[in-house]
Design an enzyme around this catalytic site. Structure first.
Site, PDB file in Angstrom:
ATOM      1  N   GLU A 238      67.005  29.907  68.690  1.00 14.45           N
ATOM      2  CA  GLU A 238      67.586  29.233  69.854  1.00 14.45           C
ATOM      3  C   GLU A 238      66.534  29.021  70.947  1.00 14.45           C
ATOM      4  O   GLU A 238      66.853  28.838  72.126  1.00 14.45           O
ATOM      5  CB  GLU A 238      68.800  30.008  70.368  1.00 14.45           C
ATOM      6  CG  GLU A 238      69.809  30.285  69.263  1.00 14.45           C
ATOM      7  CD  GLU A 238      71.166  29.625  69.435  1.00 14.45           C
ATOM      8  OE1 GLU A 238      71.586  29.398  70.557  1.00 14.45           O
ATOM      9  OE2 GLU A 238      71.816  29.333  68.401  1.00 14.45           O
TER      10      GLU A 238
ATOM     11  N   HIS B  26      72.638  34.798  74.871  1.00 16.01           N
ATOM     12  CA  HIS B  26      71.180  34.626  74.870  1.00 16.01           C
ATOM     13  C   HIS B  26      70.580  35.679  75.799  1.00 16.01           C
ATOM     14  O   HIS B  26      71.218  36.078  76.785  1.00 16.01           O
ATOM     15  CB  HIS B  26      70.763  33.247  75.426  1.00 16.01           C
ATOM     16  CG  HIS B  26      71.050  32.097  74.520  1.00 16.01           C
ATOM     17  ND1 HIS B  26      71.553  30.911  74.970  1.00 16.01           N
ATOM     18  CD2 HIS B  26      70.866  31.943  73.189  1.00 16.01           C
ATOM     19  CE1 HIS B  26      71.695  30.075  73.963  1.00 16.01           C
ATOM     20  NE2 HIS B  26      71.292  30.676  72.870  1.00 16.01           N
TER      21      HIS B  26
ATOM     22  N   CYS C 190      69.056  28.043  82.052  1.00 16.64           N
ATOM     23  CA  CYS C 190      69.371  27.351  80.786  1.00 16.64           C
ATOM     24  C   CYS C 190      68.940  25.899  80.855  1.00 16.64           C
ATOM     25  O   CYS C 190      68.612  25.284  79.841  1.00 16.64           O
ATOM     26  CB  CYS C 190      70.870  27.342  80.511  1.00 16.64           C
ATOM     27  SG  CYS C 190      71.629  28.943  80.384  1.00 16.64           S
TER      28      CYS C 190
END
Ligand code: SUG
Length: 442
Positions: A173, A246, A364
């Site tokens: 990711e 995350h 993000c």
């Protein structure tokens, strides 16, 4: 001199609340609410403008072409575009939502980037993330790779690797689980990769982990990072179960600083000590306890999804979501860290609510790319965020974006045309060339 630049993902016109994010509580909670793509894009542009106004190097990455009709055909829908969309809406709305997702706005998941002082050939190495843990995000990789190549064009300075093979054992990711630490602006940095799943260990939590250790190791190997300066650390499994999908939802590092929650790492002391050892000097840490800010408050406010940036005058600024200001415990802790003699000097607040409602905060929305002067000069010039570009992109959003979007709108063939016209125009504004599949076949 190496400086950290930030490339934010421009929010695409199909931004909606699909409830698609696995282990992502905000995404689940807001499923099927009506979204405002125009507001989302303008909020993102305001953040970029705010960081550029602080004197930082700010860049922009383009959104994806959505809905992805090719994907819908690959999962069995056939006929004209209108028929494919109508059938998908009727028979598999979740797949239509995936095909229409604007999730590439969270460019921290676009790729892992290694700085040139850290790599064997002194080039910047880039591996796009395969994002295989979720269907909607796995659709991003090809266009992301094309956009990154068009932005970081020069082979002399930039080495582009293919994404890791698309297997769950190699689920990657990107930079949301990678942090580069450094003591100065020219020597080899220390790279910390944080993974959720170690296939050798038992990983049966409430939510599946998205980043595997095998993937982190593969990226580090692919970039040929020095093993004595590369660390791999497991996320705390309880944090994943609480909704920390995350590492950048629970920790953020910058230079020789680490702001983290006590539940961030499975082995906190080892991570902090190993980082200091590899750096060759103590790490400046801000450790936040459960008693100060609960895991739930951390996830709801995205305190740890802040950006830490160094201003041109050397001061360290925290860039936080407005949601932090609205949570008394979080806001008090932020003010306390500014008042004490720790590493953070000041805070700036941005309203990125549309992104937050899908579980994406300030950090993000950005991909960090450490660049020296020559590398910066080699970046596609039109990708840098300037007041002129801000104006052009605002006008572009106003001309092309809807202020209300729901799932059924994605099935409207007129929407497909609307998005393609917008993106055709955007690739001209950003000087990117033909990066979208629909531009190659037109
Ligand atoms: O992958 N949300 C994204 C949020 C990504 C945040 N990125 C970082 N933490 N770096 C995700 O879960 C929600 C889409 C939707 O529900 O429509 C989504 O994909």
């Amino acid at each position: 001199m190496l400086v950290e630049t930030n490339f934010d993902g421009l929010v695409g016109p199909s931004h909606h609340f699909g409830g698609l994010g696995v282990g992502n509580l905000a995404s689940q909670a807001n499923k099927a609410q009506s979204s405002n793509p125009r507001e989302a894009a303008l909020q993102g542009l305001d953040k970029m403008a705010g960081l550029a106004a602080l004197g930082l190097h700010q860049g922009v990455l383009p959104p994806q072409a959505r809905p992805d009709l090719d994907f819908l055909r690959r999962v069995g829908f056939s006929g004209t575009d209108a028929k494919v969309l109508a059938q998908a809406l009727r028979d598999a709305p979740g797949l239509l939502s995936a095909a229409g997702s604007a999730a590439s706005m969270w460019s921290a998941n676009a790729a892992t980037v290694s700085a040139s002082p850290d790599t064997w050939d002194s080039r910047v190495h880039i591996t796009p993330a395969n994002l295989v843990s979720q269907t909607h995000r796995s659709l991003e990789t090809a266009t992301t790779a094309a956009a990154l190549k068009a932005t970081f064009r020069s082979e002399r300075y930039f080495a582009h690797h293919p994404a890791l093979p698309a297997s769950s054992q190699l689920a990657d990711e990107g930079a949301a689980n990678h942090t580069r630490f450094s003591v100065d602006d020219h020597t080899c940095g220390v790279n910390l990769f944080v993974y959720g799943a170690d296939l050798k260990a038992d990983g049966a939590g409430r939510f599946p982990a998205r980043q595997t250790r095998l993937a982190s190791e593969a990226v580090a190997r692919q970039h040929r990072l020095r093993s004595d300066r590369t660390l791999f650390a497991a996320q705390h499994p309880e944090a994943i179960s609480a909704g920390v999908f995350h590492n950048d939802v629970i920790a953020v590092g910058h230079r020789n600083m680490l702001l983290y929650h006590e539940m961030a790492f499975a082995q906190e002391a080892t991570v902090v000590d190993s980082l200091a050892h590899a750096l060759g000097e103590p790490l400046r840490t801000v450790r936040i306890t459960q008693a100060e800010v609960s895991l739930d408050a951390a996830i709801q406010s995205y305190l740890f999804n802040s950006q830490i940036v160094t201003l041109p005058d050397g001061r360290t600024q925290l860039i936080v979501a407005k949601d932090c200001e609205e949570n008394p415990a979080v806001w008090a802790r932020i003010n306390a860290m500014i008042e004490d003699d720790g590493p953070i000097d000041a805070v700036t607040v941005f309203d990125v609510r549309q992104s937050m409602r899908n579980g994406g905060g300030p950090a993000c929305l950005r991909l960090r790319v450490p660049l020296n002067d020559d590398e910066r000069a080699a970046v596609n010039p039109d990708s840098w965020f300037t007041p002129e570009l801000h104006k052009a992109l605002k006008a572009w959003v106003d001309a092309h974006y809807r202020d209300r979007l729901q799932l059924a709108d994605l099935a409207d063939p007129a929407f497909v045309t609307e998005v393609r016209e917008a993106l055709d125009r955007l690739t001209v504004v950003l000087g990117l060339g033909s990066i979208y599949p629909f531009q190659q076949t037109a």
